[in-house]
Design an enzyme around this catalytic site. Structure first.
Site: not given
Length: 379
Positions: A167, A195, A221, A246, A270
């Protein structure tokens, strides 16, 4: 979807909160608990379906409390409907309230669980998939102090995970230092995925991605804010690292727009963004049929999630077996829980390998004894 009819007789909605082993932190904020809402659909036959959502306020605009309230609206309109007619149930939910994709996904998963059980097939087979590939999850390093992130990455590599997800999203200097220290800690023999969770502006995204090229990054991402998707193509064009959409890719309408704009290289699916399997299948079809340069057949995808338990993650793993273009898997969050309330379901194995159950339906459920201890409403 089916000429058969199985009537929905009652629906239970349950709140679950499980402490995490340590806070999970992204550029949008931190979580100390995994918060989920479980939907249990009971029918006039012996079939019961289980679904789950894990709302993320800063991403899908829903909370455990909003899902609990909206879920009651949805339950009331679904009672007495044919559980096998998923198209009609989806239409009814969408007609009742706009958006609210997270809670809708929990109902959707429970309906597909019932339909697959009725067909006598594991969910992936009911969806037309085949168990023809090995599902391997990454493991995520939360954003934080660079030294701790490097130590965490080394720990996850030692545990056997073959891919590390990191992250980021706090600026070129900080993020480059983080990746530099992580590479020093884990070497270059395993991939790193990054991400930013919308944390950079366009200029910062381009500069940071160029700076990180030397570290052999698999993909990035959502580098910039979701609302700035018209400029995602510029980031993609200038980035030496492939771009995965995303937060800017919720449902199939978003996916079509991003594909038409050539804004990204890959999509992250997702169910808490798409509203469930019904519309996720439309995203998959769009990606498979995307006409890309260099002769690539379709657009590759990742199957991911929020903070769902193994129940929700089992649905994601089944769906991941439904397309050869779903090549990346982000199923690590249940491993961060301090307890596991799920019976059956997908299983974790050495080196990040995930396997789905071969029993009819979803193959995952939560025992009544546990659900009875939760805050709940029965309709």
């Amino acid at each position: 979807m089916s000429k058969s009819k199985i009537q929905i007789k009652s629906i239970g909605i349950y709140k679950i909160q499980i402490p995490l082993e340590e806070p999970f932190v992204i550029s949008l904020g931190a979580q100390v608990n995994a918060e989920s809402l479980i939907v249990v659909i009971r029918t006039n036959s012996d079939l019961t379906g289980y679904g789950e959502c894990s709302p993320y306020m800063s991403i899908n605009g829903e909370s455990l409390d909003t899902c609990f309230v909206v879920g009651q609206y949805l339950a009331k309109i679904l009672k007495e409907k044919n559980a096998l007619d998923i198209k009609e149930c989806t239409r009814a939910m969408n007609k009742t309230i706009y958006g609210n994709h997270s809670i809708k996904s929990a109902f959707d998963i429970a309906l597909y669980d019932i339909a697959a059980q009725h067909a006598g097939k594991p969910l992936y087979k009911f969806l037309g998939g085949t168990n023809n590939k090995i599902l391997v999850t990454d493991y995520t390093v939360s954003i934080g102090e660079a030294g701790k992130m490097a130590a965490d990455a080394a720990k996850y590599k030692l545990r056997g995970f073959p891919v590390i997800k990191v992250k980021l999203g706090e600026g070129t200097y900080k993020d480059a230092e983080r990746i530099h220290l992580i590479r020093e800690a884990i070497g270059y023999d395993i991939p790193i995925r990054i991400d930013a969770n919308q944390g950079w502006d366009v200029k910062t995204a381009i500069n940071t991605l160029i700076e990180l090229e030397r570290y052999n990054i698999q993909y990035c991402e959502e580098p910039i804010p979701r609302w700035d998707f018209m400029r995602l193509k510029k980031v993609r064009k200038k980035s030496p690292i492939p771009i995965m959409a995303d937060e800017s890719c919720c449902d199939h309408h978003d996916a079509k727009r991003l594909i038409d704009l050539k804004a990204c290289d890959m999509l992250n699916i997702k169910l808490g963004k798409s509203g469930g399997i019904y519309d996720a299948l439309k995203i998959i079809s769009l990606a498979e049929n995307a006409k890309l340069a260099h002769g690539q057949k379709g657009m590759n995808m990742q199957m991911g999630g929020f903070m769902e338990s193994r129940l929700g993650m089992t649905a994601f793993a089944h769906l991941a077996l439904c397309s050869d273009n779903i090549m990346y898997f982000d199923f690590d969050t249940p491993l961060m829980f301090t307890e596991d309330p799920v019976s059956g379901g997908m299983t974790y194995h050495e080196n990040g390998v995930v396997k789905v159950p071969e029993t009819p339906g979803l193959g995952a459920w939560i025992e009544e004894e546990y659900l009875d201890t939760c805050e709940k409403v029965l309709l």
